[in-house]
Design a protein around this motif. Structure first.
Motif, PDB file in Angstrom:
ATOM      1  N   ASP A   1      37.432  47.261  39.986  1.00 49.42           N
ATOM      2  CA  ASP A   1      37.353  48.299  41.016  1.00 49.42           C
ATOM      3  C   ASP A   1      37.017  49.655  40.407  1.00 49.42           C
ATOM      4  O   ASP A   1      36.217  50.424  40.971  1.00 49.42           O
ATOM      5  CB  ASP A   1      38.671  48.387  41.784  1.00 49.42           C
ATOM      6  CG  ASP A   1      38.938  47.154  42.634  1.00 49.42           C
ATOM      7  OD1 ASP A   1      37.985  46.388  42.867  1.00 49.42           O
ATOM      8  OD2 ASP A   1      40.092  46.968  43.048  1.00 49.42           O
ATOM      9  N   ARG A   2      37.623  49.964  39.255  1.00 45.58           N
ATOM     10  CA  ARG A   2      37.373  51.248  38.609  1.00 45.58           C
ATOM     11  C   ARG A   2      35.928  51.340  38.152  1.00 45.58           C
ATOM     12  O   ARG A   2      35.271  52.386  38.284  1.00 45.58           O
ATOM     13  CB  ARG A   2      38.315  51.441  37.426  1.00 45.58           C
ATOM     14  CG  ARG A   2      38.273  52.841  36.824  1.00 45.58           C
ATOM     15  CD  ARG A   2      39.112  52.930  35.561  1.00 45.58           C
ATOM     16  NE  ARG A   2      40.481  52.544  35.793  1.00 45.58           N
ATOM     17  CZ  ARG A   2      41.082  51.508  35.198  1.00 45.58           C
ATOM     18  NH1 ARG A   2      40.404  50.727  34.368  1.00 45.58           N
ATOM     19  NH2 ARG A   2      42.342  51.226  35.443  1.00 45.58           N
TER      20      ARG A   2
ATOM     21  N   ASN B   1      33.677  51.883  41.117  1.00 43.87           N
ATOM     22  CA  ASN B   1      33.834  53.217  41.696  1.00 43.87           C
ATOM     23  C   ASN B   1      32.978  54.254  40.984  1.00 43.87           C
ATOM     24  O   ASN B   1      32.500  55.214  41.605  1.00 43.87           O
ATOM     25  CB  ASN B   1      35.302  53.643  41.655  1.00 43.87           C
ATOM     26  CG  ASN B   1      35.542  54.928  42.426  1.00 43.87           C
ATOM     27  OD1 ASN B   1      35.198  55.046  43.594  1.00 43.87           O
ATOM     28  ND2 ASN B   1      36.116  55.914  41.741  1.00 43.87           N
TER      29      ASN B   1
ATOM     30  N   ASP C   1      36.535  47.894  31.105  1.00 45.34           N
ATOM     31  CA  ASP C   1      37.720  48.745  31.046  1.00 45.34           C
ATOM     32  C   ASP C   1      37.355  50.079  30.408  1.00 45.34           C
ATOM     33  O   ASP C   1      37.678  51.154  30.933  1.00 45.34           O
ATOM     34  CB  ASP C   1      38.825  48.047  30.257  1.00 45.34           C
ATOM     35  CG  ASP C   1      40.154  48.782  30.322  1.00 45.34           C
ATOM     36  OD1 ASP C   1      40.462  49.375  31.371  1.00 45.34           O
ATOM     37  OD2 ASP C   1      40.901  48.746  29.325  1.00 45.34           O
TER      38      ASP C   1
ATOM     39  N   ARG D   1      40.710  41.300  35.747  1.00 40.36           N
ATOM     40  CA  ARG D   1      41.657  42.155  36.466  1.00 40.36           C
ATOM     41  C   ARG D   1      40.942  42.953  37.541  1.00 40.36           C
ATOM     42  O   ARG D   1      39.927  43.606  37.279  1.00 40.36           O
ATOM     43  CB  ARG D   1      42.356  43.111  35.486  1.00 40.36           C
ATOM     44  CG  ARG D   1      43.483  42.470  34.708  1.00 40.36           C
ATOM     45  CD  ARG D   1      44.051  43.381  33.647  1.00 40.36           C
ATOM     46  NE  ARG D   1      44.215  44.776  34.062  1.00 40.36           N
ATOM     47  CZ  ARG D   1      44.625  45.744  33.240  1.00 40.36           C
ATOM     48  NH1 ARG D   1      44.912  45.446  31.977  1.00 40.36           N
ATOM     49  NH2 ARG D   1      44.735  46.981  33.671  1.00 40.36           N
ATOM     50  N   ASP D   2      41.496  42.936  38.762  1.00 41.32           N
ATOM     51  CA  ASP D   2      40.875  43.635  39.871  1.00 41.32           C
ATOM     52  C   ASP D   2      40.797  45.138  39.641  1.00 41.32           C
ATOM     53  O   ASP D   2      39.814  45.786  40.038  1.00 41.32           O
ATOM     54  CB  ASP D   2      41.658  43.365  41.166  1.00 41.32           C
ATOM     55  CG  ASP D   2      41.495  41.930  41.655  1.00 41.32           C
ATOM     56  OD1 ASP D   2      40.540  41.263  41.201  1.00 41.32           O
ATOM     57  OD2 ASP D   2      42.313  41.495  42.473  1.00 41.32           O
ATOM     58  N   ASP D   3      41.824  45.730  39.022  1.00 39.70           N
ATOM     59  CA  ASP D   3      41.816  47.183  38.843  1.00 39.70           C
ATOM     60  C   ASP D   3      40.691  47.626  37.915  1.00 39.70           C
ATOM     61  O   ASP D   3      40.071  48.676  38.122  1.00 39.70           O
ATOM     62  CB  ASP D   3      43.169  47.676  38.331  1.00 39.70           C
ATOM     63  CG  ASP D   3      43.526  47.110  36.963  1.00 39.70           C
ATOM     64  OD1 ASP D   3      43.331  45.891  36.749  1.00 39.70           O
ATOM     65  OD2 ASP D   3      43.997  47.874  36.104  1.00 39.70           O
TER      66      ASP D   3
END
Length: 489
Positions: free
Chosen positions: A463-464, A467, A169, A458-460
């Motif tokens: 993904d972040r 990226n 995160d 958590r997928d978000d």
């Protein structure tokens, strides 16, 4: 091989020097009766035992150290007036502490983590501390983010464990970390030993010469033993079988006379070139390409003596990047600026206000002359000397010559972002590092990162994080996304 113990012969005594009659049995009220409070030997031993530990370092708690010698091998007096670098062949005693960053005092050595490379030069002008890592870059560029970053690497306040959610995160929301994370999860992320890794000053520092000319420099310590690393699988086995692997390797190498050494070089940038360089030269998340500023070899570092007491000399050793000597100084690097305060403050809390009086920390080639007095464990070394300056009683006096050259500043005060240069970008150097790797190295990097990111819930967040690597290199991101998806089902 066991170090020879320094034990005084004669009767066992208390801390006050009184002889001990019986060290096997507590004093009681009659045979089998309760223990008496007048048994001062018992109370002294238990009270001392309760206080044998000091607070461990919040970061870099797990470490090993050794003494050594730094030898100047090339003339650098055109760049710096530092006395310990003044002539070829000159030697200076050193103490080097290696460490992992995130683990506590009881953690294993063979883990994926940066390694501290903290070097103390006992020079004739005072101690010079060069507090670096085994990586040339770091995760963040501003010290105000450091406590937050370290909190993500430590145990979660609810679960009590390191959590992949917290780690990725923060990294995903801090794209400047992409370069260091790429380095960390590559082949050099788990050194095989402290002897088989490079060291770096990491930050940009100032050198200045007798004429008052200033230069920006970066330090490099290239291992003469050759680079050796562990795969994730090898490290997992070694950490379980021998948590002390790196400490033992260093100690035993020195005991058998196999003294590890490093070739020491510096990159030099004339001070005037910093403002117009293509990216910010004080950004800790970036390296200076050698094509722009080639390495200038100037020294050899050898470790040749083990400490006699780990607690006294390794655990109580203190290093501060604020410990400069004439001819060397700081740069506007915002991470370095924060460390100039934080390291000294940590040691004053952890070891005590007189930590610099301890043998491993005090100057060895000169004498510290200060007006600081008293405090916990003050040894009375100043006796009745006056404790102020100026004085007319022959006390220490100022030299009227600064250790480093002043840096011009303009503008208004405020919370400002790092200055942006023409090619500043959080992803370019991470992509360059990836593209330098062989196909096998890329596969291991992607595998290591995917294994770590797959633990994110958590997928978000996942993904972040992915990226950021996609922005560094499209192929890097594509492979990593596929690997994480395969692991996460």
């Amino acid at each position: 091989m066991t170090q020879e113990a320094h034990v005084t012969q004669g009767p066992l005594t208390t801390e006050a020097g009184a002889p001990v009659a019986d060290n096997q049995n507590s004093e009681t009220a009659g045979v089998g009766g309760p223990v008496l409070v007048q048994d001062q030997l018992l109370l002294e031993k238990l009270a001392h035992f309760n206080r044998e530990r000091i607070p461990e370092r919040v970061v870099h708690a797990r470490g090993a150290g050794a003494y050594g010698t730094f030898t100047v091998t090339a003339d650098v007096t055109r760049y710096t007036r530092a006395a310990f670098l003044s002539e070829v062949g000159k030697q200076t005693e050193t103490f080097l502490r290696f460490s992992t960053v995130a683990g506590n005092l009881g953690a294993a050595d063979a883990v994926r983590d940066p390694r501290g490379f903290a070097l103390k030069f006992y020079t004739e002008e005072g101690n010079y501390d060069l507090v670096g890592n085994n990586t040339p870059v770091f995760f963040i560029r501003d010290a105000i983010k450091f406590p937050d970053f370290i909190h993500t690497q430590k145990r979660d306040p609810y679960t009590g464990s390191q959590e992949a959610d917290n780690v990725f995160d923060f990294w995903g929301l801090s794209p400047e970390s992409t370069h260091q994370v790429t380095w960390l999860f590559g082949d050099r992320g788990i050194p095989a030993s402290y002897r088989h890794m490079d060291g770096f000053g990491s930050h940009t520092y100032q050198w200045n010469n007798e004429a008052g000319e200033a230069f920006w420099v970066k330090y490099h310590f290239k291992t003469d033993q050759g680079i050796k690393n562990l795969t994730a699988e090898e490290a997992e086995i070694l950490a379980g079988k021998d948590p002390d692997s790196h400490q033992r390797d260093l100690r035993e190498a020195i005991e058998r006379g196999d003294f590890p050494s490093w070739t020491v070089s510096v990159q030099v940038m004339p001070a005037a070139e910093a403002a117009t360089y293509r990216f910010n030269p004080f950004d800790l998340t970036k390296v200076w390409p050698h094509a722009d500023y080639p390495l200038i070899e100037f020294g050899k570092l050898e470790l040749n003596r083990n400490p006699e007491n780990i607690f006294a000399e390794v655990e109580q050793s203190v290093f501060s990047p604020a410990h400069f000597v004439p001819g060397i100084g700081p740069s506007p690097d915002k991470m370095l600026q924060g460390r100039l305060f934080a390291y000294g403050d940590a040691h004053r809390y952890r070891v005590g206000i007189n930590a610099d009086h301890l043998p491993v920390n005090r100057p060895h080639a000169t004498e510290a002359r200060t007006h600081s007095r008293d405090g916990f464990l003050y040894d009375g070394r100043h006796k009745g000397a006056k404790n102020y300056e100026p004085n007319s009683f022959g006390g220490p006096f100022q030299t009227d010559r600064a250790l480093w050259q002043p840096v011009a500043v303009t503008g208004v005060t405020g919370e400002t972002v790092t200055p942006v240069h023409a090619e500043d970008n959080d992803f370019v150097q991470a992509g360059n590092l990836y593209r330098l790797m062989s196909e096998d190295e890329k596969e291991r990097l992607v595998k290591n990162l995917a294994n770590a990111i797959s633990g994110v819930t958590r997928d978000d967040i996942a993904d972040r994080a992915i990226n950021n690597f996609r922005q560094a290199d499209e192929d890097f991101g594509k492979r990593l996304e596929a690997a994480v998806q395969a692991l996460r089902g």
